[in-house]
Design a protein around this motif. Sequence first.
Motif, PDB file in Angstrom:
ATOM      1  N   VAL A 191       0.839  -1.206   0.000  1.00 33.60           N
ATOM      2  CA  VAL A 191       0.000   0.000   0.000  1.00 33.60           C
ATOM      3  C   VAL A 191       0.873   1.255   0.000  1.00 33.60           C
ATOM      4  O   VAL A 191       0.566   2.236  -0.698  1.00 33.60           O
ATOM      5  CB  VAL A 191      -0.948  -0.005   1.211  1.00 33.60           C
ATOM      6  CG1 VAL A 191      -1.770   1.279   1.262  1.00 33.60           C
ATOM      7  CG2 VAL A 191      -1.871  -1.222   1.169  1.00 33.60           C
ATOM      8  N   SER A 192       1.972   1.243   0.752  1.00 33.61           N
ATOM      9  CA  SER A 192       2.862   2.406   0.806  1.00 33.61           C
ATOM     10  C   SER A 192       3.457   2.711  -0.561  1.00 33.61           C
ATOM     11  O   SER A 192       3.575   3.880  -0.956  1.00 33.61           O
ATOM     12  CB  SER A 192       3.983   2.166   1.818  1.00 33.61           C
ATOM     13  OG  SER A 192       3.469   1.981   3.115  1.00 33.61           O
ATOM     14  N   GLY A 204      -3.807   1.863  -2.358  1.00 32.88           N
ATOM     15  CA  GLY A 204      -3.130   3.143  -2.153  1.00 32.88           C
ATOM     16  C   GLY A 204      -3.515   4.169  -3.193  1.00 32.88           C
ATOM     17  O   GLY A 204      -3.685   5.354  -2.878  1.00 32.88           O
ATOM     18  N   VAL A 207      -6.889   5.501  -2.346  1.00 36.83           N
ATOM     19  CA  VAL A 207      -6.800   6.455  -1.239  1.00 36.83           C
ATOM     20  C   VAL A 207      -6.339   7.816  -1.735  1.00 36.83           C
ATOM     21  O   VAL A 207      -6.863   8.860  -1.314  1.00 36.83           O
ATOM     22  CB  VAL A 207      -5.850   5.916  -0.151  1.00 36.83           C
ATOM     23  CG1 VAL A 207      -5.554   6.991   0.893  1.00 36.83           C
ATOM     24  CG2 VAL A 207      -6.451   4.691   0.525  1.00 36.83           C
ATOM     25  N   THR A 223      -8.848   2.178   3.743  1.00 37.52           N
ATOM     26  CA  THR A 223      -7.851   1.765   4.728  1.00 37.52           C
ATOM     27  C   THR A 223      -8.383   0.643   5.606  1.00 37.52           C
ATOM     28  O   THR A 223      -7.643  -0.270   5.998  1.00 37.52           O
ATOM     29  CB  THR A 223      -7.450   2.963   5.600  1.00 37.52           C
ATOM     30  OG1 THR A 223      -6.980   4.028   4.755  1.00 37.52           O
ATOM     31  CG2 THR A 223      -6.370   2.599   6.585  1.00 37.52           C
ATOM     32  N   ALA A 226      -7.940  -2.530   3.799  1.00 39.87           N
ATOM     33  CA  ALA A 226      -6.534  -2.939   3.821  1.00 39.87           C
ATOM     34  C   ALA A 226      -6.209  -3.643   5.142  1.00 39.87           C
ATOM     35  O   ALA A 226      -5.538  -4.682   5.175  1.00 39.87           O
ATOM     36  CB  ALA A 226      -5.627  -1.732   3.617  1.00 39.87           C
TER      37      ALA A 226
END
Length: 256
Positions: A191-192, A204, A207, A223, A226
């Motif tokens: 996700v990062s 991600g 988001v 989130t 996730a």
Amino acid sequence: MSVRAVRGAAGVAAFLLVAELVVRFWLAEGVVFPPPSLVLVEAALLLADPGFLAGVAATLLNWALGLLAAVAVAVPVGVALGALPAAERATRPLLEFMRPIPSVAIIPLAILLIPADVAMKASVIVYAAVWPVLINTLYGMREVDPLAKDSLRSFGFGPLAVLWRVSLPSAAPFVATGVRIAAGVALILAVSAELLAGGSSGIGVFVIQAGSGNRTDLMLAATLWAGAAGLVANTLLVAAERRLFRWHEARRGVAE
């Protein structure tokens, strides 16, 4: 349903209730934050959003590829270093230097060096996930009972046979624990990487798009999913550990 599950569900419900009351009645004026009830509704609606589901599939694909590659690299290296103490001592300074480097910090470098989107994200995940598996494999190899190895050698078995029959089975529960820890780390990095590198789809990316429209409710809902994916992965891996390594749990219980 087990008592632990009931207590966990009660704790989550209590947390959501308190958060709902705080957001609706005690949050400072001017602070815009969606209440948990709205976030939960949006999270449920996302299950009918084909774009979001495609993003979840993309994130999970990167996560799976990176985790599998990390296991394929870390386990053989950990076994080799554990079986060869001289090699482990020679490489220990390098491992201790590289291990504390924040995995998120290498994402910009990976973006520059690896043009392919999936390969770039998978490589970052591999770097982050390889350390828990490698360290736990090394630890497991150290914990092998020397008496068991000596007993097998006394019957004429060679080093490879001792490794296959004693060391690997004994270290397997530690490797499984490393994989479980690495699974959570890999999801964080998946996700990062999407948050920093963007892309066409992913949790991600969703988001980022929701944030550009000031939709904090959608950001938190994505989130939430996730986190749910991480919870499911951890639960499945814990169940697999208990099923495959009952003998290890029993031995640990006797030792304790």
